[in-house]
Design a protein around this motif. Structure first.
Motif, short mmCIF file in Angstrom:
data_model
loop_
_atom_site.label_atom_id
_atom_site.label_comp_id
_atom_site.label_asym_id
_atom_site.label_seq_id
_atom_site.Cartn_x
_atom_site.Cartn_y
_atom_site.Cartn_z
N ILE A 5 -49.13 -17.94 46.10
CA ILE A 5 -50.28 -18.18 45.27
C ILE A 5 -49.93 -17.70 43.90
O ILE A 5 -50.02 -16.60 43.42
CB ILE A 5 -51.44 -17.64 45.66
CG1 ILE A 5 -51.70 -18.25 47.30
CG2 ILE A 5 -52.92 -18.19 45.20
CD1 ILE A 5 -52.08 -19.31 47.93
N ASN A 6 -49.88 -18.96 42.78
CA ASN A 6 -49.34 -18.41 41.65
C ASN A 6 -50.23 -18.83 40.54
O ASN A 6 -49.80 -18.65 39.39
CB ASN A 6 -47.83 -19.19 41.26
CG ASN A 6 -46.91 -18.70 42.75
OD1 ASN A 6 -46.74 -19.37 43.53
ND2 ASN A 6 -46.57 -17.18 42.42
N THR A 7 -51.43 -19.51 40.63
CA THR A 7 -52.28 -19.97 39.52
C THR A 7 -53.58 -19.57 40.09
O THR A 7 -53.87 -19.46 41.43
CB THR A 7 -52.05 -21.23 38.95
OG1 THR A 7 -52.54 -21.93 39.95
CG2 THR A 7 -50.85 -21.38 38.66
N VAL A 8 -54.51 -19.35 39.10
CA VAL A 8 -56.28 -19.38 39.44
C VAL A 8 -56.56 -20.48 40.12
O VAL A 8 -57.11 -20.46 40.90
CB VAL A 8 -56.77 -18.76 38.19
CG1 VAL A 8 -58.34 -18.54 38.48
CG2 VAL A 8 -56.36 -17.44 37.79
N ALA A 9 -55.95 -21.54 39.51
CA ALA A 9 -56.52 -22.90 40.06
C ALA A 9 -56.21 -23.08 41.71
O ALA A 9 -57.03 -23.45 42.23
CB ALA A 9 -56.12 -24.00 39.23
N GLN A 10 -54.77 -22.69 41.86
CA GLN A 10 -54.37 -22.63 43.34
C GLN A 10 -55.33 -21.70 44.31
O GLN A 10 -55.76 -21.95 45.19
CB GLN A 10 -52.90 -22.50 43.21
CG GLN A 10 -52.30 -22.55 44.55
CD GLN A 10 -50.83 -21.89 44.48
OE1 GLN A 10 -50.38 -21.40 43.41
NE2 GLN A 10 -50.35 -22.02 45.69
N ALA A 11 -55.55 -20.60 43.65
CA ALA A 11 -56.25 -19.53 44.47
C ALA A 11 -57.83 -20.08 44.65
O ALA A 11 -58.59 -20.04 45.61
CB ALA A 11 -56.46 -18.30 43.65
N ASN A 12 -58.22 -20.55 43.35
CA ASN A 12 -59.71 -21.23 43.73
C ASN A 12 -59.83 -22.22 44.66
O ASN A 12 -60.64 -22.53 45.29
CB ASN A 12 -59.93 -21.84 42.19
CG ASN A 12 -61.42 -21.20 41.76
OD1 ASN A 12 -62.32 -20.82 42.57
ND2 ASN A 12 -61.47 -21.20 40.46
N ALA A 13 -58.97 -23.18 44.68
CA ALA A 13 -58.75 -24.25 45.67
C ALA A 13 -58.96 -23.83 47.18
O ALA A 13 -59.47 -24.51 48.13
CB ALA A 13 -57.59 -25.02 45.37
N LEU A 14 -58.18 -22.61 47.40
CA LEU A 14 -58.04 -21.91 48.54
C LEU A 14 -59.38 -21.36 49.00
O LEU A 14 -60.00 -21.42 50.07
CB LEU A 14 -56.85 -21.11 48.71
CG LEU A 14 -56.42 -20.59 49.96
CD1 LEU A 14 -55.15 -19.89 49.64
CD2 LEU A 14 -57.22 -19.96 50.94
N CYS A 15 -60.12 -20.74 47.88
CA CYS A 15 -61.31 -20.22 48.03
C CYS A 15 -62.52 -21.27 48.56
O CYS A 15 -63.34 -21.11 49.47
CB CYS A 15 -61.83 -19.64 47.04
SG CYS A 15 -60.95 -17.87 46.57
#
Lengths: 275, 275
Positions: free
Chosen positions: A156-166
């Motif tokens: 998980i390498n970006t805030v956007a990617q983490a956000n999508a997972l959340c």
């Protein structure tokens, strides 16, 4: 946005080469640092009950427990063990009233080149522990790591990617934003702005040295590198973040060789000046 | 997708420690490698006319000239000089009938922490040379570099970011996709799919070693690392790319110490097997 010394927290990795956890806790108290983020190996050494007692007696807030995650290294056959380990981490975080459990989610499975598989396994792992985390009232904080760690530490390498997972997994899951990992991201401002403030669980600070001589342990003290930390703090506060600023510096060649009291003095001064 | 040895091109950096440019050209011919991507310092040493003659006599295609860019290091006061240097690079690329001029756009301005400024300066620099490039029929290829180079080499760090810049500046500008720089990107497949095939100007290959021991010169031979190269080739071809596969390996501790004929043999074998 004014400097606020009361928001400084110390990730214990910053002086781990010089001090054991009991001395780090005492150091925070002595220097008037109000937050602490300890590592599980240090807690195991000191003992969980003793750690809890000393942190409470020093009047510190545990801004995060380092760390859970690592769902991927052994692939599907290692997932059950990783989940069990993360459940123990949730219990420890609850015992210490930690504001969150930091998740360094893991990189590629050993021997695999399949990032999509690794990312799916991370999602499966987090989904499996999320109900435990909710019951324990321990928010899980995905820490997106710099892309140079995608293979071996976190896919998980970006805030956007983490956000999508959340978005997919729901309540109880959020993000720890570490300037070292995300400062380069052209989408950073938009990604933080798009994040619900309840999801912003941590703000970690240090600096990116230019040049950087080691992929792991050449992080800089705030102000010694190129990151506009205050600008990123501004993004966080505009999105509603009101939490601590946790300083975390891995530094084989510099800060780990300094008098740890001096390290804490410099952390405080730089935090007040630049963060 | 079948292996196609005819698509292999050699970026001369791969054997630059062992051979000067004349020997690299001869090596490509001897090994049946049809493409070459030379560096400007090597061309200057051999002479542009002599380089052109030897490359033509060897029957090679210049898949890219390395390199233009670096608009940012000295900030606005260095921009005119950077533009002039890039115009010379365009002339050289035209003289060699290069398929594109590679742009490593530059990182932060020395002493600055302002990434947005650096990115704006890059856009201004490219805009200033774009008409020259069009007239010379030399497409400019932005190479998004890995985020670990954002400070000191390139503040364009993803395919999506490069694409947005191409959208703003228009015809004559495109992207070189190097697997080393972009393999980690969770948006990679979408970003390549969203790219007009005429903008896909290059496809560079090597591998990400895990662990990587040096930020600059520890790139791996295809197959020695964790990148699923063929999968990324598939994304490129699905988007319409039909060009060369340019191998570019910076390797202080391994390949730069090997017999360069052996390096070329391994490149060919790994390319056929894995790319």
């Amino acid at each position: 946005m004014r400097p606020d010394p009361a928001l400084l927290s110390l990730n214990t990795a910053t002086v781990r080469a010089q001090w054991k956890l009991d001395r780090i806790i005492a150091g925070c108290e002595r220097h008037g640092i109000r937050g602490i983020a300890p590592w599980r190996d240090q807690i195991a050494e000191l003992g969980l009950k003793e750690t809890k007692r000393r942190i409470r007696d020093a009047g510190l807030i545990v801004t995060g427990l380092c760390r859970g995650g690592f769902f991927t290294p052994r692939g599907r056959r290692g997932l059950a063990a990783a989940i069990a380990e993360n459940r123990r981490a949730i219990e420890e975080a609850a015992e210490l009233s930690a504001q969150c459990l930091i998740l360094v989610v893991g990189g590629l499975t050993d021997g695999s080149r399949n990032l999509a598989d690794a990312r799916a396994l991370v999602e499966e792992g987090i989904a499996a522990i999320l109900e435990d985390a909710r019951r324990a009232a321990v928010p899980l904080a995905i820490e997106p790591l710099h892309p140079m760690y995608a293979a071996d530490r976190a896919c998980i390498n970006t805030v956007a990617q983490a956000n999508a997972l959340c978005d997919r997994l729901g309540e109880g899951l959020g993000i720890a934003v570490d300037v070292y990992h995300v400062w380069w991201d052209p989408e950073l401002a938009d990604a933080i702005a798009a994040t619900d403030s309840r999801r912003l669980l941590g703000f970690h600070i240090c600096d990116w040295l230019s040049p950087t001589t080691d992929l792991l342990n050449d992080r800089g003290m705030m102000g010694d590198g190129v990151i506009d930390i205050r600008r990123i703090r501004g993004m966080m506060e505009a999105a509603g973040y009101r939490g601590f600023h946790e300083v975390e510096i891995f530094s084989t060649n510099k800060w780990w060789n300094h008098d740890p009291d001096e390290v804490l003095r410099v952390c405080k001064a730089r935090h007040a000046e630049l963060c």
